[in-house]
Design a protein around this motif. Structure first.
Motif, short mmCIF file in Angstrom:
data_model
loop_
_atom_site.label_atom_id
_atom_site.label_comp_id
_atom_site.label_asym_id
_atom_site.label_seq_id
_atom_site.Cartn_x
_atom_site.Cartn_y
_atom_site.Cartn_z
N TYR A 5 53.09 38.94 47.84
CA TYR A 5 51.68 38.74 47.54
C TYR A 5 51.16 37.61 48.42
O TYR A 5 51.52 36.44 48.24
CB TYR A 5 51.48 38.38 46.07
CG TYR A 5 51.77 39.52 45.13
CD1 TYR A 5 50.74 40.29 44.59
CD2 TYR A 5 53.08 39.84 44.77
CE1 TYR A 5 51.01 41.35 43.72
CE2 TYR A 5 53.36 40.89 43.91
CZ TYR A 5 52.32 41.64 43.39
OH TYR A 5 52.59 42.69 42.53
N GLU A 35 45.53 33.24 35.95
CA GLU A 35 45.29 33.79 34.61
C GLU A 35 45.35 35.32 34.64
O GLU A 35 45.91 35.95 33.73
CB GLU A 35 43.93 33.33 34.11
CG GLU A 35 43.86 31.84 33.78
CD GLU A 35 42.44 31.39 33.46
OE1 GLU A 35 42.30 30.29 32.88
OE2 GLU A 35 41.47 32.12 33.81
N HIS A 36 44.73 35.90 35.67
CA HIS A 36 44.74 37.36 35.81
C HIS A 36 46.17 37.89 35.88
O HIS A 36 46.52 38.88 35.21
CB HIS A 36 43.96 37.76 37.06
CG HIS A 36 44.07 39.20 37.43
ND1 HIS A 36 43.31 40.19 36.82
CD2 HIS A 36 44.87 39.84 38.33
CE1 HIS A 36 43.63 41.37 37.34
NE2 HIS A 36 44.57 41.18 38.26
N TRP A 37 47.00 37.25 36.68
CA TRP A 37 48.39 37.70 36.80
C TRP A 37 49.16 37.51 35.50
O TRP A 37 49.97 38.34 35.12
CB TRP A 37 49.07 36.96 37.95
CG TRP A 37 48.72 37.52 39.29
CD1 TRP A 37 48.28 38.78 39.56
CD2 TRP A 37 48.81 36.86 40.55
NE1 TRP A 37 48.10 38.94 40.91
CE2 TRP A 37 48.42 37.78 41.54
CE3 TRP A 37 49.19 35.58 40.94
CZ2 TRP A 37 48.39 37.46 42.90
CZ3 TRP A 37 49.16 35.24 42.28
CH2 TRP A 37 48.77 36.18 43.25
N ARG A 38 48.90 36.40 34.81
CA ARG A 38 49.58 36.18 33.52
C ARG A 38 49.18 37.25 32.52
O ARG A 38 50.04 37.78 31.79
CB ARG A 38 49.23 34.79 32.98
CG ARG A 38 49.94 34.46 31.67
CD ARG A 38 49.64 33.06 31.20
NE ARG A 38 48.22 32.87 30.94
CZ ARG A 38 47.67 31.72 30.58
NH1 ARG A 38 48.42 30.63 30.46
NH2 ARG A 38 46.37 31.63 30.37
N GLU A 39 47.88 37.60 32.51
CA GLU A 39 47.39 38.65 31.60
C GLU A 39 48.07 39.98 31.86
O GLU A 39 48.23 40.80 30.94
CB GLU A 39 45.88 38.79 31.74
CG GLU A 39 45.09 37.58 31.22
CD GLU A 39 43.67 37.55 31.76
OE1 GLU A 39 43.28 38.49 32.50
OE2 GLU A 39 42.95 36.58 31.47
N HIS A 40 48.46 40.22 33.12
CA HIS A 40 49.08 41.50 33.49
C HIS A 40 50.61 41.40 33.57
O HIS A 40 51.27 42.35 34.02
CB HIS A 40 48.52 41.99 34.83
CG HIS A 40 47.11 42.49 34.72
ND1 HIS A 40 46.02 41.64 34.63
CD2 HIS A 40 46.61 43.76 34.67
CE1 HIS A 40 44.92 42.37 34.53
NE2 HIS A 40 45.25 43.65 34.54
N GLY A 41 51.17 40.28 33.14
CA GLY A 41 52.61 40.14 33.06
C GLY A 41 53.32 40.02 34.39
O GLY A 41 54.53 40.31 34.48
N LEU A 42 52.60 39.59 35.44
CA LEU A 42 53.24 39.49 36.76
C LEU A 42 54.08 38.22 36.84
O LEU A 42 53.63 37.14 36.47
CB LEU A 42 52.16 39.49 37.85
CG LEU A 42 52.66 39.53 39.30
CD1 LEU A 42 53.45 40.80 39.56
CD2 LEU A 42 51.47 39.44 40.26
N PRO A 208 41.09 41.22 42.53
CA PRO A 208 41.16 41.82 41.20
C PRO A 208 40.73 40.87 40.08
O PRO A 208 40.24 41.30 39.04
CB PRO A 208 42.64 42.20 41.07
CG PRO A 208 43.35 41.26 41.99
CD PRO A 208 42.42 41.09 43.16
N HIS A 209 40.91 39.57 40.31
CA HIS A 209 40.60 38.57 39.29
C HIS A 209 39.11 38.23 39.21
O HIS A 209 38.67 37.57 38.27
CB HIS A 209 41.39 37.30 39.57
CG HIS A 209 41.19 36.73 40.94
ND1 HIS A 209 41.38 37.47 42.09
CD2 HIS A 209 40.81 35.50 41.37
CE1 HIS A 209 41.14 36.72 43.15
NE2 HIS A 209 40.79 35.53 42.73
#
Length: 222
Positions: A5, A35-42, A208-209
């Motif tokens: 990434y 935050e976006h990545w945490r929300e999507h479990g990355l 995406p975020h």
């Protein structure tokens, strides 16, 4: 197989005495991506950053949003080129810092020309590596990521190195690489699928975020 990434730093301080410093919005952009990545479990197996302050600050914002603390591997080959030195190499009297639409257009016309000449080996901007050396700094980071890690690797850098990485993977012309560079947005994400043999482009310059209407005015380029 894993994914690299590539993240461009958050909004910096274009026009200020010290560009290498995130603006308050740049910090917000970085935290929001985490935050976006945490929300999507990355999750990531490793983090590489350039050695510039804006790279470190962007990683700190990402880490805050992710809720994950890790010490990144600092890779100086991921540092940005010196745009002022590039322009000075082709323009005996560089114009004043742009403050108007025409001034910005002139700045980027000169930057495009200077980058083309640097990449072709025609000019040697003061204090900068040759373009093959710059390219090696970028590709060596990709090689490290794909040979030393099997999962997700986060790379925080700048528009020049990221466009160079993508251009190298795709085999683009210098002109195309330059145009990708100058259109890259702050905290944009570009993805490279990787295995021990090669990298393959999956996405380029995505946000995406910041896709919701609430974040429409968070999209920046400098």
């Amino acid at each position: 197989m894993g994914t690299i990434y590539l993240v461009r730093h958050g909004q910096a301080s274009f026009g200020a005495a010290d560009y290498d410093q995130l603006s308050p919005l740049g910090h917000q952009q970085s935290v929001r991506l985490g935050e976006h990545w945490r929300e999507h479990g990355l999750r990531f197996d490793a983090v590489l950053t350039g050695s510039l302050r804006r790279h470190r600050q962007t990683w700190e914002g990402l880490a805050q949003g992710l809720g994950w603390a890790a010490e990144p591997l600092v890779w100086p080959g991921l540092n940005e080129y010196d745009s002022e030195a590039v322009i000075e190499a082709i323009h005996a009297q560089p114009p004043a810092h742009p403050t108007s639409p025409e001034g910005y257009r002139q700045h980027f016309r000169l930057l495009r020309d200077g980058l083309r000449q640097w990449m072709a080996g025609v000019v040697s901007p003061r204090g900068m590596p040759t373009y093959p050396e710059f390219l090696h700094g970028v590709t060596s980071a990709l090689e490290h990521a794909r040979t030393q890690h099997r999962g997700n690797v986060l790379v925080v850098s700048s528009g020049g190195p990221i466009s160079t990485a993508v251009g190298h993977v795709l085999g683009t012309t210098p002109e195309t690489t330059i145009e990708m560079n100058l259109r890259m947005r702050n905290t944009s994400v570009s993805e490279l699928a990787h295995n021990p043999k090669r990298c393959t482009l999956v996405s380029f310059n995505t946000l995406p975020h910041l896709s919701s209407p609430a974040h429409a005015d968070w999209v920046t380029h400098a």
